[in-house]
Write a protein that holds these residues in place. Structure first.
Motif, PDB file in Angstrom:
ATOM      1  N   GLU A 261       2.621  -0.300   7.953  1.00  0.00           N
ATOM      2  CA  GLU A 261       2.299   0.897   7.707  1.00  0.00           C
ATOM      3  C   GLU A 261       2.690   1.989   8.328  1.00  0.00           C
TER       4      GLU A 261
ATOM      5  N   GLY B 160       1.036  -1.144  -0.070  1.00  0.00           N
ATOM      6  CA  GLY B 160      -0.202  -0.114   0.062  1.00  0.00           C
ATOM      7  C   GLY B 160       0.891   1.279  -0.069  1.00  0.00           C
ATOM      8  N   PRO B 161       0.477   2.408  -0.220  1.00  0.00           N
ATOM      9  CA  PRO B 161       1.002   3.672  -0.189  1.00  0.00           C
ATOM     10  C   PRO B 161       1.846   3.991   0.970  1.00  0.00           C
ATOM     11  N   ASN B 162       1.389   3.281   2.291  1.00  0.00           N
ATOM     12  CA  ASN B 162       1.929   3.978   3.523  1.00  0.00           C
ATOM     13  C   ASN B 162       2.845   2.890   3.767  1.00  0.00           C
ATOM     14  N   TYR B 163       3.290   1.926   2.764  1.00  0.00           N
ATOM     15  CA  TYR B 163       4.238   0.937   3.301  1.00  0.00           C
ATOM     16  C   TYR B 163       5.551   1.664   3.745  1.00  0.00           C
TER      17      TYR B 163
END
Length: 631
Positions: A215, A39-42
């Motif tokens: 995250e 995901g984008p916040n990894y």
């Protein structure tokens, strides 16, 4: 060719797509994120090594499910430790007729008087069934019923068992020896009910967790941290295990009521605590994330093993890459491809599941050292001076140590290690637990050695012949309270072994095998009790010291070997499989079927937040992983 269509579809839609060629009007299911994508916040690689890791927030329903486990385990552990005395010891001389001994004597509560060998056989066969049958019921839950329905019916079956058990405490039945009929029926019915409940409750609890991968998050004070699902799972399972053992403390009042009142009250108290459980489950059923049964992957697992043995052979088990030949990408590249209903990510999940299964088979050693082989710990406590304390109350120091230490680990040691950036992985924790269990085994060994040495009957101190001229039991001068030490150390070892085991059973299994793999965790316990049952003939005087000593020696060696064998798992990042329920059988489209080209142009038709009903009317919540594309 069917193989080419499958391969082409995976190229178009990604490796996580699956086309079931066996069904007319097949559907392709696409996960929100393909395996290997994040995901984008990894967090970046630098952030993973520098930022502090914290657990995520636990949903309220998780605490309610822990309360369900508390009530079921309280009723179970309220009666289970009593079985040894009920079967082993006879109705006490001068007692009240309900199984309680005369006040002021060193006698223990009794009923059937069948001796230590038969008592061990009964208790170990009960425990073996309670931990072996989950293999069957976990599979039924995965394939047909769903986990919540299995939990519900397990509760009903256990309730019937508790009612039967109360009837076994009737004084007329105790007096004429017929109490064994309702008692034996009740305990084996209880084993079935517990086997239905146990493999489904922890996966259902972990289904409620929203975090599936690392995250990044910025806290209110401005600190940027990593929300780590491993620590979230660790925290919820520590709460889960804590409440199991708070429930296990129900054995304290039932032990005292057996000694001072009678069996009828000891069996009735857990039933009272159990009665609210159906109402609590009814309340929760529409508030939980519940996954309908999707069929089992077990058949595909056997097919994968067949391909791996045929195309790779045994040598790959030792050289590495044993599961690689079964991946569709490798099958297609081999020039000798076959049609298979799985994707590459599923083969990786199967590999992880076999790793988990190998880990579980070390657990019997921890169990033997934790509570003694078979009924040996109970036999030991009958040789010690009780001063009015029921001998079977000592087992509760196992639960007490867990109740005390779980918050210390949850809010003390583990957060401190995270703050210091020390990764204390599941394999390191389990190794610690195995060594602590061996320390407990050493404690039992020493205590039994001195009980034999000091006791009035030598190496026959737990035998029914160790009585005075008036038929009252003779005991050594060693206080019963010393037995609390190994019981407590064994309990602490469970926090380091069993809590990571729940997480491993859940996270390393394909979605449609989580009930079954959780049951494999329990099955290792069944193996421990099966060995205890097989050894029933030697769990008696004069062999008790070696009944404790042999598992202690083996346990130390096994702990060292375990860490050497699995230490690399501690280097892996915790991550749930992103491989969807790819083989949920695909819905017929009928005459409305469209071409692949038409479907490619638009249409993933599923609202991630929508609700749907499974076959039993259970509410299930869709996620990004439930997106479907039908062709």
């Amino acid at each position: 060719m069917a193989e080419n269509k499958t391969l082409d579809t995976q190229i178009i839609l990604g490796a996580s797509a699956h086309l079931d060629m066996d069904r007319k009007g097949s559907m392709v299911e696409v996960d929100g994120l393909s395996p290997g994508m994040h995901g984008p916040n990894y967090p970046t690689e630098e952030e993973r090594t520098t930022l502090r890791r914290v657990p995520g927030k636990l949903p309220i329903v998780a605490y309610f499910l822990c309360a369900v486990e508390f009530a079921e385990r309280a009723s179970y552990y309220g009666v289970q430790p009593l079985f040894a005395n009920f079967v082993n010891r006879p109705m006490p001389k001068g007692g009240n007729g309900y199984g309680a001994p005369a006040r002021g004597t060193e006698q223990t509560a009794g009923a059937l008087g069948m001796g230590t060998v038969k008592a061990t056989a009964v208790s170990q066969s009960f425990l073996m069934l309670a931990y072996a049958l989950p293999m069957f019921f976990g599979w039924v839950a995965d394939v047909y019923w769903g986990r919540f329905k299995m939990i519900w019916w397990g509760v009903i079956v256990c309730g019937i068992a508790h009612v039967l058990m109360v009837s076994a405490g009737a004084p007329d039945l105790l007096a004429n020896g017929n109490a064994k009929i309702p008692f034996l029926i009740s305990i084996y019915v209880l084993a079935v009910g517990a086997a239905m409940f146990k493999p489904c409750i922890s996966p259902t609890l972990l289904d409620q967790m929203k975090d599936t991968e690392l995250e990044t998050k910025t806290l209110a004070d401005g600190e940027k941290v990593i929300v780590d699902p491993e620590h979230t799972t660790e925290r919820v399972m520590l709460w889960f295990y804590l409440l199991i053992n708070v429930g296990g403390f129900m054995n304290v009042p039932t032990s005292y009521t057996a000694k001072y009142v009678g069996w009828w009250l000891s069996f009735l108290l857990p039933l009272f605590l159990y009665m609210p459980l159906p109402a609590l489950l009814w309340y929760l059923r529409k508030r939980l994330i519940l996954h309908p049964p999707g069929g089992s992957d077990l058949g595909n697992v056997f097919r994968i093993l067949g391909i791996c043995f045929k195309r790779g052979g045994l040598v790959r088990i030792f050289k590495g890459g044993f599961f690689e030949p079964a991946k569709p990408s490798n099958l297609a590249a081999s020039g000798n491809s076959i049609n298979v209903p799985w994707n590459d990510a599923f083969v990786d999940d199967v590999k992880r599941s076999f790793q988990a299964t190998g880990i579980f088979f070390f657990f019997p050693l921890q169990i033997w050292n934790d509570n003694g082989l078979g009924g040996s710990a109970n036999a030991l406590t009958t040789m010690l001076t009780s001063a009015g304390v029921p001998n079977d109350v000592m087992n509760n120091f196992n639960s007490l140590s867990i109740i005390v230490m779980a918050p210390v680990l949850n809010y003390g040691l583990y957060p401190l290690l995270r703050r210091w950036r020390i990764h204390y992985g599941p394999i390191a924790r389990m190794t610690t637990g195995f060594l602590l269990a061996a320390c407990a085994g050493a404690g039992y060994t020493l205590l039994n050695y001195y009980a034999y040495k000091i006791g009035p009957c030598g190496k026959f101190g737990s035998s029914s012949t160790c009585v005075d001229a008036d038929d009252y039991s003779l005991v050594s001068s060693i206080s019963l309270w010393y037995a609390a030490i190994p019981f407590a150390v064994g309990g602490i070892s469970e926090l380091f072994v069993n809590v990571p085991a729940y997480s491993i059973a859940y996270t390393r299994a394909p979605k449609n095998m989580r009930g079954l793999v959780s049951a494999l965790n329990l099955f290792s316990t069944a193996i421990a009790y099966a060995v205890g049952l097989a050894c029933a003939g030697v769990i008696k005087d004069p062999y008790l010291t070696w009944d404790f000593g042999a598992p202690t020696i083996i346990g130390v060696a096994a702990a060292i070997f375990f860490y050497w064998m699995y230490r690399d798992i501690d280097k892996e990042e915790y991550e749930l499989t992103k491989n969807g329920d790819y083989h949920l059988h695909l819905r017929e489209i009928g005459a409305d079927s469209s071409s692949l080209d038409e479907k490619k142009s638009g249409a993933v038709a599923h609202n991630p937040e929508s609700e749907k009903l499974d076959f039993a009317g259970e509410k299930t919540v869709g996620t990004a992983q439930d997106k479907e594309l039908r062709i």
